[in-house]
Scaffold this motif. Structure first.
Motif, PDB file in Angstrom:
ATOM      1  N   GLY A  72       0.797  -1.223   0.000  1.00 25.88           N
ATOM      2  CA  GLY A  72       0.000   0.000   0.000  1.00 25.88           C
ATOM      3  C   GLY A  72       0.827   1.268   0.000  1.00 25.88           C
ATOM      4  N   LYS A  73       2.108   1.194   0.364  1.00 24.40           N
ATOM      5  CA  LYS A  73       2.935   2.400   0.448  1.00 24.40           C
ATOM      6  C   LYS A  73       3.755   2.568  -0.837  1.00 24.40           C
ATOM      7  N   GLY A  74       3.746   3.785  -1.361  1.00 26.16           N
ATOM      8  CA  GLY A  74       4.483   4.060  -2.591  1.00 26.16           C
ATOM      9  C   GLY A  74       3.846   3.377  -3.785  1.00 26.16           C
ATOM     10  N   ILE A  75       4.461   3.552  -4.933  1.00 25.87           N
ATOM     11  CA  ILE A  75       3.928   2.969  -6.163  1.00 25.87           C
ATOM     12  C   ILE A  75       4.017   1.448  -6.095  1.00 25.87           C
ATOM     13  N   CYS A  76       5.165   0.933  -5.665  1.00 18.48           N
ATOM     14  CA  CYS A  76       5.344  -0.519  -5.562  1.00 18.48           C
ATOM     15  C   CYS A  76       4.342  -1.132  -4.595  1.00 18.48           C
ATOM     16  N   GLY A  77       4.170  -0.511  -3.441  1.00 17.83           N
ATOM     17  CA  GLY A  77       3.224  -1.021  -2.451  1.00 17.83           C
ATOM     18  C   GLY A  77       1.792  -1.003  -2.942  1.00 17.83           C
ATOM     19  N   GLN A  78       1.464  -0.005  -3.767  1.00 17.41           N
ATOM     20  CA  GLN A  78       0.112   0.060  -4.329  1.00 17.41           C
ATOM     21  C   GLN A  78      -0.111  -1.071  -5.339  1.00 17.41           C
ATOM     22  N   VAL A  79       0.921  -1.385  -6.129  1.00 12.65           N
ATOM     23  CA  VAL A  79       0.808  -2.473  -7.109  1.00 12.65           C
ATOM     24  C   VAL A  79       0.662  -3.823  -6.395  1.00 12.65           C
ATOM     25  N   ALA A  80       1.296  -3.962  -5.236  1.00 15.10           N
ATOM     26  CA  ALA A  80       1.168  -5.197  -4.453  1.00 15.10           C
ATOM     27  C   ALA A  80      -0.282  -5.425  -4.034  1.00 15.10           C
ATOM     28  N   VAL A  81      -1.041  -4.340  -3.873  1.00 13.86           N
ATOM     29  CA  VAL A  81      -2.438  -4.422  -3.455  1.00 13.86           C
ATOM     30  C   VAL A  81      -3.379  -4.470  -4.658  1.00 13.86           C
ATOM     31  N   SER A  82      -3.116  -3.635  -5.672  1.00 14.45           N
ATOM     32  CA  SER A  82      -4.041  -3.510  -6.811  1.00 14.45           C
ATOM     33  C   SER A  82      -3.903  -4.635  -7.832  1.00 14.45           C
ATOM     34  N   ASN A  83      -2.707  -5.251  -7.904  1.00 13.05           N
ATOM     35  CA  ASN A  83      -2.415  -6.278  -8.914  1.00 13.05           C
ATOM     36  C   ASN A  83      -2.469  -5.735 -10.338  1.00 13.05           C
ATOM     37  N   GLU A  84      -2.269  -4.447 -10.494  1.00 12.30           N
ATOM     38  CA  GLU A  84      -2.330  -3.816 -11.814  1.00 12.30           C
ATOM     39  C   GLU A  84      -1.077  -2.989 -12.066  1.00 12.30           C
ATOM     40  N   ASN A  85      -0.749  -2.833 -13.357  1.00 10.81           N
ATOM     41  CA  ASN A  85       0.362  -1.958 -13.736  1.00 10.81           C
ATOM     42  C   ASN A  85       0.098  -0.559 -13.209  1.00 10.81           C
ATOM     43  N   PHE A  86       1.166   0.156 -12.895  1.00 13.45           N
ATOM     44  CA  PHE A  86       1.041   1.541 -12.445  1.00 13.45           C
ATOM     45  C   PHE A  86       2.113   2.350 -13.162  1.00 13.45           C
ATOM     46  N   VAL A  87       1.661   3.283 -13.997  1.00 12.00           N
ATOM     47  CA  VAL A  87       2.564   4.168 -14.725  1.00 12.00           C
ATOM     48  C   VAL A  87       2.417   5.565 -14.138  1.00 12.00           C
ATOM     49  N   VAL A  88       3.540   6.138 -13.718  1.00 10.60           N
ATOM     50  CA  VAL A  88       3.546   7.474 -13.125  1.00 10.60           C
ATOM     51  C   VAL A  88       4.361   8.396 -14.031  1.00 10.60           C
ATOM     52  N   PRO A  89       3.686   9.244 -14.823  1.00  9.16           N
ATOM     53  CA  PRO A  89       4.403  10.131 -15.732  1.00  9.16           C
ATOM     54  C   PRO A  89       5.205  11.212 -15.017  1.00  9.16           C
ATOM     55  N   ASP A  90       4.718  11.609 -13.806  1.00  7.57           N
ATOM     56  CA  ASP A  90       5.375  12.672 -13.039  1.00  7.57           C
ATOM     57  C   ASP A  90       5.282  12.325 -11.555  1.00  7.57           C
ATOM     58  N   VAL A  91       6.397  11.849 -10.993  1.00 10.25           N
ATOM     59  CA  VAL A  91       6.373  11.417  -9.590  1.00 10.25           C
ATOM     60  C   VAL A  91       6.049  12.565  -8.636  1.00 10.25           C
ATOM     61  N   ALA A  92       6.361  13.777  -9.020  1.00 13.91           N
ATOM     62  CA  ALA A  92       6.083  14.932  -8.156  1.00 13.91           C
ATOM     63  C   ALA A  92       4.584  15.145  -7.965  1.00 13.91           C
TER      64      ALA A  92
END
Length: 151
Positions: A72-92
């Motif tokens: 759940g934490k950060g982009i990686c943690g969110q993918v662990a929960v969502s089971n879906e690709n996550f593309v972040v064009p602008d981390v800011a």
């Protein structure tokens, strides 16, 4: 180097049973980071489902303090929960982003499934704003599929 030229190299690395799994994963990281200009940090995280944490595996790039990431934490943690690709064009622009380096501008994370279960992910940081396309997603899904065959 075009993705279609990298695919057979990924397959050759993954199928090389003279090397350990971690050695093969590191070679995949090195291949991607070397041949795709905007892949500046390439690494694998693997799930410890009992503890609901991701643990850093082989990677190439700047050292990171983020060796354990809670689900759940950060982009990686969110993918662990969502089971879906996550593309972040602008981390800011991301609220739930864990900064690894001030040079990182974008991130893509694609999960790895074994028997339908999310067991980990490939994580790529880029120092280039908004570099990832659908072609990156499809290629990284291919990489994750090949990696899943040896886990």
């Amino acid at each position: 180097m075009p993705f279609k030229l990298l695919k057979p190299q990924v397959e050759a690395i993954v199928s090389d049973t003279t090397k350990t799994i971690n050695e093969r994963l590191l070679l995949v990281c090195q291949l991607l980071e070397t041949h795709i200009d905007y892949y500046n940090w390439v690494g694998f995280y693997f799930a410890n489902s009992d503890k609901k944490e991701l643990h850093l595996g082989p990677y190439v790039g700047e050292p990171t303090d983020h060796t354990v990431i809670p689900f759940g934490k950060g982009i990686c943690g969110q993918v662990a929960v969502s089971n879906e690709n996550f593309v972040v064009p602008d981390v800011a622009a991301q609220d739930n982003y864990i900064a690894c380096s001030i040079t990182v501008k974008a991130e893509i994370v694609v999960p790895i499934f074994v028997n339908g279960k999310n067991v980990g992910q490939i994580d790529i940081d880029s120092n280039t704003p908004d570099p990832f396309t659908e072609k990156d997603e499809r290629f990284l899904e291919f990489v994750c599929e090949k990696v899943s065959e040896i886990l």
